[in-house]
Design a protein around this motif. Structure first.
Motif, PDB file in Angstrom:
ATOM      1  N   VAL A  98      44.369 -72.619 -18.962  1.00 42.20           N
ATOM      2  CA  VAL A  98      43.493 -73.187 -19.996  1.00 42.20           C
ATOM      3  C   VAL A  98      43.784 -74.675 -20.156  1.00 42.20           C
ATOM      4  CG1 VAL A  98      42.951 -73.177 -22.457  1.00 42.20           C
ATOM      5  CG2 VAL A  98      43.166 -71.015 -21.223  1.00 42.20           C
ATOM      6  N   ARG A  99      45.042 -75.037 -20.106  1.00 43.39           N
ATOM      7  CA  ARG A  99      45.405 -76.450 -20.238  1.00 43.39           C
ATOM      8  C   ARG A  99      44.994 -77.252 -19.006  1.00 43.39           C
ATOM      9  NH1 ARG A  99      51.096 -76.344 -23.698  1.00 43.39           N
ATOM     10  NH2 ARG A  99      50.207 -75.131 -25.420  1.00 43.39           N
ATOM     11  N   LEU A 100      44.982 -76.590 -17.846  1.00 45.48           N
ATOM     12  CA  LEU A 100      44.422 -77.239 -16.664  1.00 45.48           C
ATOM     13  C   LEU A 100      42.937 -77.500 -16.890  1.00 45.48           C
ATOM     14  CD1 LEU A 100      44.459 -78.159 -13.669  1.00 45.48           C
ATOM     15  CD2 LEU A 100      44.089 -75.762 -13.034  1.00 45.48           C
ATOM     16  N   GLY A 101      42.251 -76.513 -17.453  1.00 44.42           N
ATOM     17  CA  GLY A 101      40.838 -76.697 -17.763  1.00 44.42           C
ATOM     18  C   GLY A 101      40.611 -77.882 -18.682  1.00 44.42           C
ATOM     19  N   GLU A 102      41.423 -77.989 -19.718  1.00 41.72           N
ATOM     20  CA  GLU A 102      41.299 -79.116 -20.635  1.00 41.72           C
ATOM     21  C   GLU A 102      41.580 -80.435 -19.927  1.00 41.72           C
ATOM     22  OE1 GLU A 102      42.441 -77.028 -24.904  1.00 41.72           O
ATOM     23  OE2 GLU A 102      44.068 -77.745 -23.613  1.00 41.72           O
ATOM     24  N   ARG A 108      38.363 -75.456 -24.215  1.00 42.81           N
ATOM     25  CA  ARG A 108      38.948 -74.124 -24.283  1.00 42.81           C
ATOM     26  C   ARG A 108      37.882 -73.047 -24.494  1.00 42.81           C
ATOM     27  NH1 ARG A 108      44.248 -72.219 -25.651  1.00 42.81           N
ATOM     28  NH2 ARG A 108      44.868 -74.396 -25.445  1.00 42.81           N
ATOM     29  N   GLU A 109      36.954 -73.294 -25.401  1.00 38.90           N
ATOM     30  CA  GLU A 109      35.914 -72.300 -25.686  1.00 38.90           C
ATOM     31  C   GLU A 109      35.025 -72.082 -24.464  1.00 38.90           C
ATOM     32  OE1 GLU A 109      32.093 -70.731 -26.355  1.00 38.90           O
ATOM     33  OE2 GLU A 109      32.396 -72.900 -26.039  1.00 38.90           O
ATOM     34  N   ALA A 110      34.673 -73.151 -23.790  1.00 38.26           N
ATOM     35  CA  ALA A 110      33.808 -73.039 -22.612  1.00 38.26           C
ATOM     36  C   ALA A 110      34.490 -72.239 -21.513  1.00 38.26           C
ATOM     37  CB  ALA A 110      33.432 -74.427 -22.101  1.00 38.26           C
ATOM     38  N   LEU A 111      35.788 -72.443 -21.356  1.00 35.61           N
ATOM     39  CA  LEU A 111      36.517 -71.714 -20.320  1.00 35.61           C
ATOM     40  C   LEU A 111      36.587 -70.229 -20.654  1.00 35.61           C
ATOM     41  CD1 LEU A 111      37.931 -72.609 -17.688  1.00 35.61           C
ATOM     42  CD2 LEU A 111      40.085 -72.571 -18.941  1.00 35.61           C
TER      43      LEU A 111
END
Length: 230
Positions: A98-102, A108-111
């Protein structure tokens, strides 16, 4: 049924490791990623879709445990679920992703909504989880042996992403750092189970088919991502 003599333990392991030639580290999309040739939206697309795989890994491992009557195996295998889901102060690999996504610009919500997951990725991951649920636990363990080839792909990302993708916060790469040692630990156990269980030539050839199935899952995921983010 194969009448051929079984491979020795070392020969069988060599046959398993040779399948690394088909690992998705060699997929054109991953090669482009490693060489810094992907656009920002392609990186984000890969991270969002790979997240679907990450969140399903604990379910796959839970299926293995549910099918396994051996207490010692369960005691070792349950660590994989904790590695991903986290426990107490350890947030786990899913949170690291999730932090990679950010770090690449996905909220976070989109992921977690999984709205960016393309059908081909969803189908491939679901097929893998369903495989683990329905086959003997030793076969599902064997399918995990793609981890033999994982440390190199993580090391490549750690070495090349900061050079080619300076817009990504390096703190977001923690998932890759953590998985190097964990994959090496997990391979030791999974390989032991596989070498102990698949002892006839027919069984050994079945193990190679299983490992190829998992390699195909990972390859198919990148095929779908590459098509969605040309």
């Amino acid at each position: 049924m194969s009448d051929a003599a079984p491979w020795s333990r070392s020969e069988f392991e060599a046959q398993l490791r040779a399948r690394g030639a088909g690992y998705h580290i060699h997929h054109p999309f991953n090669v482009k990623m490693n060489e810094g040739l992907l656009r920002e939206e392609q990186i984000r697309g890969w991270v969002a879709n790979r997240f679907y795989y990450q969140v399903n890994i604990p379910q796959k491992d839970g299926a293995i445990i549910a099918n396994c009557p051996d207490r010692e195996t369960r005691r070792k295998w349950v660590r994989r679920i904790l590695d991903h889901d986290g426990w107490e102060e350890n947030e786990g690999g899913i949170e690291a992703w999730v932090r990679l996504g950010e770090a690449v610009g996905i909220g976070r919500e989109a992921l977690w909504s999984q709205r960016h997951v393309v059908p081909g990725v969803r189908f491939a991951v679901d097929a893998y989880v369903n495989f683990a649920r329905r086959v003997p636990w030793q076969e599902a363990v064997c399918s995990s042996l793609t981890e033999m080839f994982a440390p190199k792909i993580h090391k490549d990302r750690l070495a090349n992403w900061p050079i080619h993708y300076g817009w990504i916060d390096p703190e977001g790469l923690q998932y890759f750092r953590s998985r190097i040692s964990l994959a090496e630990r997990d391979v030791e156990h999974g390989l032991q189970v596989t070498l102990d269980h698949f002892t006839t030539r027919e069984q050994q050839e079945r193990a190679l088919e299983i490992l190829q199935f998992k390699l195909d899952i990972l390859w198919a995921m990148l095929d779908a991502i590459e098509k969605a983010y040309p």
